[in-house]
Design a protein around this motif. Structure first.
Motif, PDB file in Angstrom:
ATOM      1  N   ALA A 109       5.641  -2.355   0.196  1.00 35.75           N
ATOM      2  CA  ALA A 109       6.382  -3.618   0.138  1.00 35.75           C
ATOM      3  C   ALA A 109       7.038  -3.874  -1.232  1.00 35.75           C
ATOM      4  O   ALA A 109       8.025  -4.596  -1.320  1.00 35.75           O
ATOM      5  CB  ALA A 109       5.461  -4.773   0.496  1.00 35.75           C
ATOM      6  N   ASP A 110       6.524  -3.301  -2.307  1.00 38.85           N
ATOM      7  CA  ASP A 110       7.147  -3.497  -3.621  1.00 38.85           C
ATOM      8  C   ASP A 110       8.085  -2.338  -3.976  1.00 38.85           C
ATOM      9  O   ASP A 110       8.598  -2.269  -5.082  1.00 38.85           O
ATOM     10  CB  ASP A 110       6.076  -3.659  -4.711  1.00 38.85           C
ATOM     11  CG  ASP A 110       5.307  -2.357  -4.962  1.00 38.85           C
ATOM     12  OD1 ASP A 110       5.428  -1.417  -4.130  1.00 38.85           O
ATOM     13  OD2 ASP A 110       4.594  -2.282  -5.977  1.00 38.85           O
ATOM     14  N   GLY A 111       8.261  -1.427  -3.036  1.00 42.22           N
ATOM     15  CA  GLY A 111       9.154  -0.294  -3.267  1.00 42.22           C
ATOM     16  C   GLY A 111       8.453   0.939  -3.779  1.00 42.22           C
ATOM     17  O   GLY A 111       9.067   1.992  -3.917  1.00 42.22           O
ATOM     18  N   SER A 112       7.150   0.832  -4.065  1.00 37.91           N
ATOM     19  CA  SER A 112       6.415   2.012  -4.532  1.00 37.91           C
ATOM     20  C   SER A 112       6.347   3.056  -3.430  1.00 37.91           C
ATOM     21  O   SER A 112       6.159   2.726  -2.264  1.00 37.91           O
ATOM     22  CB  SER A 112       4.985   1.632  -4.948  1.00 37.91           C
ATOM     23  OG  SER A 112       5.035   0.820  -6.094  1.00 37.91           O
ATOM     24  N   LEU A 113       6.476   4.287  -3.855  1.00 37.77           N
ATOM     25  CA  LEU A 113       6.517   5.405  -2.901  1.00 37.77           C
ATOM     26  C   LEU A 113       5.242   5.504  -2.080  1.00 37.77           C
ATOM     27  O   LEU A 113       4.150   5.319  -2.571  1.00 37.77           O
ATOM     28  CB  LEU A 113       6.730   6.679  -3.713  1.00 37.77           C
ATOM     29  CG  LEU A 113       6.999   8.004  -2.992  1.00 37.77           C
ATOM     30  CD1 LEU A 113       7.937   8.820  -3.862  1.00 37.77           C
ATOM     31  CD2 LEU A 113       5.737   8.761  -2.704  1.00 37.77           C
ATOM     32  N   THR A 114       5.387   5.809  -0.784  1.00 38.39           N
ATOM     33  CA  THR A 114       4.210   6.117   0.034  1.00 38.39           C
ATOM     34  C   THR A 114       4.557   7.189   1.047  1.00 38.39           C
ATOM     35  O   THR A 114       5.701   7.292   1.491  1.00 38.39           O
ATOM     36  CB  THR A 114       3.661   4.881   0.758  1.00 38.39           C
ATOM     37  OG1 THR A 114       2.436   5.254   1.417  1.00 38.39           O
ATOM     38  CG2 THR A 114       4.623   4.355   1.812  1.00 38.39           C
ATOM     39  N   GLU A 115       3.544   7.975   1.396  1.00 36.53           N
ATOM     40  CA  GLU A 115       3.694   8.947   2.474  1.00 36.53           C
ATOM     41  C   GLU A 115       2.551   8.792   3.463  1.00 36.53           C
ATOM     42  O   GLU A 115       2.329   9.644   4.313  1.00 36.53           O
ATOM     43  CB  GLU A 115       3.757  10.378   1.904  1.00 36.53           C
ATOM     44  CG  GLU A 115       4.989  10.587   1.027  1.00 36.53           C
ATOM     45  CD  GLU A 115       5.158  12.002   0.477  1.00 36.53           C
ATOM     46  OE1 GLU A 115       4.280  12.835   0.738  1.00 36.53           O
ATOM     47  OE2 GLU A 115       6.169  12.248  -0.198  1.00 36.53           O
ATOM     48  N   GLU A 116       1.822   7.659   3.354  1.00 40.91           N
ATOM     49  CA  GLU A 116       0.672   7.404   4.221  1.00 40.91           C
ATOM     50  C   GLU A 116       1.128   6.933   5.592  1.00 40.91           C
ATOM     51  O   GLU A 116       2.071   6.150   5.712  1.00 40.91           O
ATOM     52  CB  GLU A 116      -0.238   6.336   3.586  1.00 40.91           C
ATOM     53  CG  GLU A 116      -0.821   6.739   2.240  1.00 40.91           C
ATOM     54  CD  GLU A 116      -1.674   8.005   2.334  1.00 40.91           C
ATOM     55  OE1 GLU A 116      -2.458   8.112   3.291  1.00 40.91           O
ATOM     56  OE2 GLU A 116      -1.513   8.892   1.470  1.00 40.91           O
ATOM     57  N   SER A 117       0.411   7.377   6.604  1.00 38.41           N
ATOM     58  CA  SER A 117       0.791   7.115   7.985  1.00 38.41           C
ATOM     59  C   SER A 117       0.992   5.630   8.304  1.00 38.41           C
ATOM     60  O   SER A 117       2.046   5.222   8.798  1.00 38.41           O
ATOM     61  CB  SER A 117      -0.271   7.721   8.913  1.00 38.41           C
ATOM     62  OG  SER A 117      -0.174   7.162  10.186  1.00 38.41           O
TER      63      SER A 117
END
Lengths: 589, 296
Positions: free
Chosen positions: A440-448
């Motif tokens: 939500a803050d734009g931080s990268l994620t690759e979690e399902s």
């Protein structure tokens, strides 16, 4: 059907590129408009600076028209090539006026001239121009004088228009005036004044002659656009020209950028920072932009691009018209995302849709693609007034709330999928506009889980947008037995043809369903009409029937009747009359 | 360069991010981030007054490892994005970061035109002589003959010399620094931020994983700051070009060229002179009546 369109007089001026055909056409159109005639100006020209053949056709009517006839009553030719290119467009009992000594016709042309009883006359306009104190090139101006006299326009109007046209070249104004006067005095031997529409409207004196691109540029100004970026590409180029020519009045940043990728990126950059920025291009340029469109969607940065269509593939027919890029707009960019595609048809919709495109783009934080066509972009429409300006709606976080924001508000997963939006420098809540999938803050994620949440949030916007878009508009009969379905400039020709169709087919109730908001696509009205048993006829300026395919995809409804044109020309009024008559003659399919 | 022991508002830790770094051990990017934070702090730019724009690559994976407003764009395209952002609001400081692959390969034209336009932003080239994030393919700056992931017999194309190319365009500001010297980078960046036009900063960056030929120590042994020459004049383009040439033995660092007289992007716009507002302040309904009059 060879029935000529009634109450329409058609004058066509033809020559080669570089001969000033466009200027002649505009002067004639303006003089007609100021004399109280409704006009529609249509241009054909090659992608050349000198040579080839081009024409400026003016359809003159006693009511507002937005389309062209395939046939001309009077053809004025300034070059040999243009005679041979356009002779076959002269209608029965039409006339040909030219400035070409020792003009020779082919056997086939002679047959056409004889069959259609076309009168031909040569005018030594160059000599007349020299005699009037002008130069050889002012043969054009002599022909303007002859033509306007033939059309019965007052000298006063003509001279006023001429003074306006030559306002920036006062040194040649006197000579041009003399050439017009000499043209007016010239005694034609066989050519006679064409029958003009009887009714004239003095109010048209104050009307405007605008191209679609004028209306788009005006709409951009009204929408509060503060930056315009573009790379020249027909038929979008003149938007850049117009906005640049007004930038001292508007203070707008108008920038010719060095390629379309930069254009799209600069537009997204300016929008991300918080102003309203616009860009425009044609199919090839838009191809280059599509990766950036995808980026705008991922970072939920509003993006508005005008896509001026011309026939492809590749360079195609750069100066001609088509609506072959609906699929390009609807399916552009990699990945899945919400978007909006709208399609203009005339001055009113061009002006209105640019403004609405920004409101939609900012409300939903999505790319909005505004489709137009060469036929709309460069044709000359007669309009008495523009629609009211659309109030600007930006849907930003209120100033008072900026201090309380959290970074994770920016891409917060809401019910509508639309998150709070604010700009760099306005709140301590900084965020990352991340083209990678993010939290939500734009931080990268690759979690399902979070990936799914964000994906669904972005896609939800499409559904909410669909629920807020208007249904297509039905023109003509309210309870029709035959419905033409189309989008873009097709509307202009079909709506102009409806009264003629009603006259020819009193037992049919004919209507036209127009899609201005093309994607996401509303289908209730369409389904209701189809369910009522009306014969549904698709009409598009492309080969595959792209709107039809979209409608089929969303309704399962097929269009057995299809009127498709893909030769670079718009639908002429005769095309619609002929094709609809075929559908009617074919009975129920 | 001068030292940076200033008493600044804000503090360096204001740029701290909770997200964990994902770079390799000893990656040059750590030092670069440290220097960027320090330089922004020393220039008194708070995180909410800065927009840091990241290209794709290892540098871009740092977009959420530092605070400030940030944007993480497409491969090779961050410069025009940053230009568009920068021209819209000069109150926000715009920095862009890109690697040698994205900047000199995929998006080379953007860099050249940004220099020509002298847009109000700082561009930082992370030059580590390879494509790191895609696992060590050759980039436009990879040295001839180097055996890379995509070129087992060594690359056959001649390399681009970034500084030679940029100085050829007569930029308003061009500097070179080294990822192993945070203090030097900080000084160079602070000078870059002060330039009102386009500032080009090349950072010679070590890549411990894929560039074994020119590691940290290699640069350390070969670089020197132009300030040590005593009489260096950064307004002298000919001298700058001469000094910038050598990338093998004596590699010059520092502000190589600074044209103080070059008009910035906004100063060149005839129709924007006299405006005190920024484009972001000006979005409002405007009557088109005057324009229609022109068209009548």
């Amino acid at each position: 059907m060879s029935t000529p369109v009634y109450q329409r007089t058609v004058v066509k001026v033809a020559g080669e590129s570089g001969q000033g055909v466009n200027s002649v056409g505009e002067i004639v159109a303006k003089s007609l408009k100021e004399s109280g005639y409704n006009v529609f100006g249509y241009r054909e020209y090659p992608s050349l600076i000198k040579g080839g053949y081009s024409c400026y056709q003016i359809d003159i009517a006693d009511q507002a028209i937005k389309s062209s006839s395939a046939e001309a009553d009077l053809l004025v030719c300034l070059s040999r090539v243009s005679v041979h290119a356009y002779l076959k467009t002269i209608r029965q009992n039409g006339q040909l006026l030219h400035i070409l000594p020792k003009l020779e016709f082919s056997t086939e042309e002679k047959e056409i001239l004889a069959e259609r009883q076309i009168k031909v006359e040569y005018v030594d306009a160059g000599k007349i121009a020299l005699g009037a104190g002008g130069t050889g090139i002012m043969a054009n101006t002599v022909m303007i004088g002859i033509l306007l006299h033939l059309l019965g326009l007052s000298e006063q109007v003509v001279l006023r228009v001429l003074s306006e046209e030559f306002a920036r070249k006062p040194e040649v104004l006197a000579a041009n005036k003399a050439c017009v006067a000499a043209g007016r005095e010239y005694q034609l031997e066989s050519i006679t004044p064409p029958v003009m529409p009887t009714v004239t409207n003095p109010a048209l004196d104050d009307a405007y002659l605008l191209t679609g691109n004028h209306a788009l540029a005006l709409g951009a100004v009204a929408a509060g656009v503060r930056a315009y970026y573009a790379y020249p590409m027909t038929p979008a180029s003149s938007i850049l020209t117009y906005l640049a020519s007004w930038y001292h009045q508007t203070g707008m940043l108008v920038r010719q950028v060095d390629d379309e990728i930069s254009v799209a990126q600069m537009t997204i950059g300016s929008m991300f920072m918080g102003t309203r920025a616009l860009c425009a291009t044609s199919g090839g340029g838009f191809d280059l932009m599509t990766e950036s469109v995808s980026l705008a969607a991922m970072t939920e940065t509003p993006f508005v691009c005008i896509l001026g269509q011309r026939p492809g593939p590749a360079t195609g027919l750069p100066t001609w018209t088509a609506t072959g890029d609906l699929n390009l707009a609807v399916y552009s960019g990699h990945g899945e995302y919400s978007r909006c595609v709208v399609a203009a048809s005339d001055i009113e919709s061009c002006y209105d849709l640019v403004q609405r495109a920004f409101n939609i783009a900012e409300k939903y934080q999505i790319p909005v693609i505004l489709l137009t066509e060469k036929e709309i972009a460069e044709s000359l429409f007669c309009v008495t007034k523009l629609p009211d300006a659309v109030p600007i709606e930006r849907h930003l976080v209120e100033t008072a709330e900026l201090a309380q924001l959290k970074p994770s508000d920016r891409y917060k997963a809401t019910e509508t999928g639309v998150s709070p939006r604010w700009f760099p420098g306005t709140s301590p809540a900084t965020f990352d506009g991340n083209g990678d999938e993010h939290l939500a803050d734009g931080s990268l994620t690759e979690e399902s889980e979070p990936v799914k949440v964000m994906y669904e949030k972005r896609m939800r916007k499409q559904e909410v947008l669909l629920s807020e878009l208007p249904e297509p508009v039905l023109y003509g009969e309210k309870d029709p037995t035959l419905v033409l379905v189309g989008w873009g400039s097709v509307k202009n020709t079909v709506v102009d043809a409806l009264p003629h169709l009603a006259q020819h087919y009193p037992d049919q109730k004919i209507a036209y369903l127009h899609y201005e908001y093309v994607y996401p696509v509303r289908t209730e009205t369409l389904k209701k009409l189809a369910d009522s048993g009306a014969k549904m006829v698709l009409i598009e300026n492309n080969y595959t029937g792209q709107l039809g395919a979209l409608l089929t995809q969303h309704t399962g409804m097929l269009f057995p009747h299809r009127i498709l044109k893909y030769d670079g020309r718009p639908f002429f009024i005769e095309d619609v009359l002929q094709e609809v008559s075929k559908v009617i003659a074919g009975g129920t399919k | 360069m001068s030292s940076h022991d200033c008493h600044c508002q804000p503090a360096v830790h204001d740029y701290f991010s909770q997200n964990l770094y994902t770079w390799c051990t000893n990656c040059g990017n750590y030092g670069i981030h440290a220097a960027v934070k320090r330089a922004l702090t020393c220039a008194n730019i708070k995180p909410d007054q800065a927009l840091l724009c990241f290209d794709i690559g290892c540098n871009g994976n740092g977009s959420d490892k530092i605070d400030g407003y940030r944007f993480h764009g497409l491969h090779g395209r961050i410069i025009p994005f940053a230009c568009g952002a920068a021209v819209a609001n000069r109150r926000v400081k715009v920095l862009a970061f890109g690697g040698d692959g994205g900047t000199l390969g995929e998006g080379l034209n953007h860099l050249l035109h940004a220099v020509r336009g002298n847009y109000n932003m700082t561009f930082i080239l992370h030059n580590n002589l390879n494509y790191g994030l895609t696992q060590g393919q050759a980039s436009p700056t990879t040295k001839p003959g180097m055996k890379m992931n995509s070129s087992p017999d060594g690359i056959t194309a001649d390399p681009i010399h970034p500084m030679r190319m940029i100085l050829g365009l007569e930029p308003s500001f061009a500097a070179r620094t080294f990822s192993g010297d945070v203090r030097h980078m900080t000084g160079v960046l602070e000078a870059a931020f002060a330039n009102p036009g386009f500032s080009f900063v090349e950072i010679l960056q070590s890549c411990p994983t894929y560039n074994k030929a020119t590691p940290h120590e290699w640069y350390q042994e070969r670089t020197f700051d132009v300030g040590t020459l005593g009489n260096y004049d950064s307004k002298n383009l000919v001298w700058a070009r001469e000094l910038a040439e050598d990338l093998e033995n004596k590699i010059a660092l520092g502000v190589l060229y600074h044209d103080l007289d070059k008009k910035s992007f906004h100063d060149r716009l005839a129709n924007r002179q006299g405006f005190t507002s920024e484009l972001v302040d000006e979005v409002s309904t405007r009557s088109v009546a005057d324009l229609l009059k022109i068209l009548q």
